[in-house]
Enzyme design. Structure first.
Site, mmCIF file in Angstrom:
data_model
loop_
_atom_site.group_PDB
_atom_site.id
_atom_site.type_symbol
_atom_site.label_atom_id
_atom_site.label_comp_id
_atom_site.label_asym_id
_atom_site.label_seq_id
_atom_site.Cartn_x
_atom_site.Cartn_y
_atom_site.Cartn_z
ATOM 1 N N ASP A 52 0.840 -1.195 0.000
ATOM 2 C CA ASP A 52 0.000 0.000 0.000
ATOM 3 C C ASP A 52 0.876 1.246 0.000
ATOM 4 O O ASP A 52 1.929 1.278 0.638
ATOM 5 C CB ASP A 52 -0.893 0.003 1.241
ATOM 6 C CG ASP A 52 -2.069 0.943 1.119
ATOM 7 O OD1 ASP A 52 -2.244 1.549 0.050
ATOM 8 O OD2 ASP A 52 -2.824 1.074 2.109
ATOM 9 N N HIS B 13 -8.470 -0.750 -9.323
ATOM 10 C CA HIS B 13 -8.366 0.252 -8.260
ATOM 11 C C HIS B 13 -7.237 1.229 -8.546
ATOM 12 O O HIS B 13 -7.379 2.448 -8.358
ATOM 13 C CB HIS B 13 -8.131 -0.451 -6.915
ATOM 14 C CG HIS B 13 -7.838 0.478 -5.790
ATOM 15 N ND1 HIS B 13 -8.779 1.341 -5.257
ATOM 16 C CD2 HIS B 13 -6.686 0.712 -5.093
ATOM 17 C CE1 HIS B 13 -8.229 2.045 -4.287
ATOM 18 N NE2 HIS B 13 -6.962 1.693 -4.163
#
Length: 315
Positions: free
Chosen positions: A152, A225
């Site tokens: 992330d 995404h």
């Protein structure tokens, strides 16, 4: 950039740490409560110093954000041009919800005990002037991964690109040296996520799981995404934000999540990202990560420069 230099920013670009506490508070609508809240946030540097000095290598920082609804009553400062409440984004399947919040504290350190002690002293000072809307304790997970198993924060700006991405420029004179910050708390359905193959997960995220290699954008139809969270303006220029997301959860309680936090110099960048994720681009094709990650909070704040924050004591 010269005007920015005269206004010392808060530590919005502090290095990523092992632990963080995300604290969202509402201030009671009473003159005494406002005075207490104003004095506390104005003196936050002294409170932070009291914790920092205990271990200089622990990289302790605290960033303070102020919400739209209380800005005029708490600060008496000019309103930043884009400061407004978090927008509810209604898609055909999923919704980005808005939840209350007047003050936001992003507390970071390499040591969990320092985050705890700062929060304890902070809440002692605020006393019954505030109500806790959300308190989330985050942690770093392996090599910067979320609980879905993917790295992330890969798209974060680095080096000289950070100030331009997160600090308001002279074009927004009332907010120069500060930063907009958007927070959302997402809960994951790990059972459903783990039922997918690695290839299906990678298609949803837009990166490989093992080595974090970016996959090509789809030419049309359902976007990943990664693609939907990439924001370009009308001229094709990409606008970055600084994420300091953290996993949180309790296996015993069956709770697994990601706390999204994005700092930006231009609030519209994150708002457009949310539109693309929840409504879809094209509309109707929402970000498929939302089928497995549900937002349960949503708030927007502005982090004034440290010097502007300290000046509130004069009020």
């Amino acid at each position: 950039m010269a005007q920015r230099a005269n206004l010392q920013p808060q530590s919005v670009d502090a290095p990523l740490t092992q632990f963080a506490t995300f604290l969202v508070l509402s201030v009671h609508d009473h003159p005494d409560a406002l005075r207490t809240a104003r004095a506390t946030v104005a003196g936050i540097a002294d409170l932070a110093k009291n914790i920092t000095i205990r271990d200089l290598e622990a990289r302790f920082t605290c960033t303070v954000g102020i919400g739209s609804d209380i800005w005029d009553r708490l600060t008496r400062l000019p309103r930043p041009a884009e400061l407004r409440p978090f927008p509810t984004v209604q898609g055909s399947v999923h919704t980005a919800i808005q939840t209350p919040g007047d003050l936001f504290f992003h507390i970071r350190s390499e040591r969990r005990d320092l985050c705890f002690e700062f929060e304890r002293q902070l809440m002692d000072q605020l006393g019954d002037a505030v109500a806790v809307q959300d308190e989330t304790v985050g942690f770093r997970y392996f090599d910067m991964r979320d609980l879905l198993g993917f790295v992330d924060g890969t798209a974060n700006p680095v080096g000289p690109a950070v100030p331009d991405a997160v600090l308001v420029s002279q074009a927004d004179t009332s907010g120069v040296g500060g930063s907009y910050v958007v927070v959302q708390k997402y809960l994951h359905d790990l059972t459903a996520w783990k039922a997918l193959s690695t290839e299906q997960q990678e298609a949803i995220i837009g990166r490989t799981k093992a080595d974090n290699v970016e996959l090509a954008d789809a030419e049309k139809g359902q976007q990943s995404h990664k693609t939907l969270a990439t924001i370009e303006d009308e001229s094709g220029e990409e606008h970055e934000i600084l994420r300091d997301n953290m996993p949180f959860g309790s296996p015993g309680a069956g709770e697994f999540g990601t706390y999204f936090i994005g700092y930006t110099a231009q609030l519209w960048v994150i708002e457009r990202m949310l539109q693309r994720m929840f409504v879809g681009d094209p509309p109707g094709l929402h970000d498929r990560i939302l089928d497995f990650s549900r937002p349960i909070t949503g708030s927007t704040f502005f982090t004034p420069s440290a010097s502007m924050l300290a000046s509130l004591e004069d009020d």
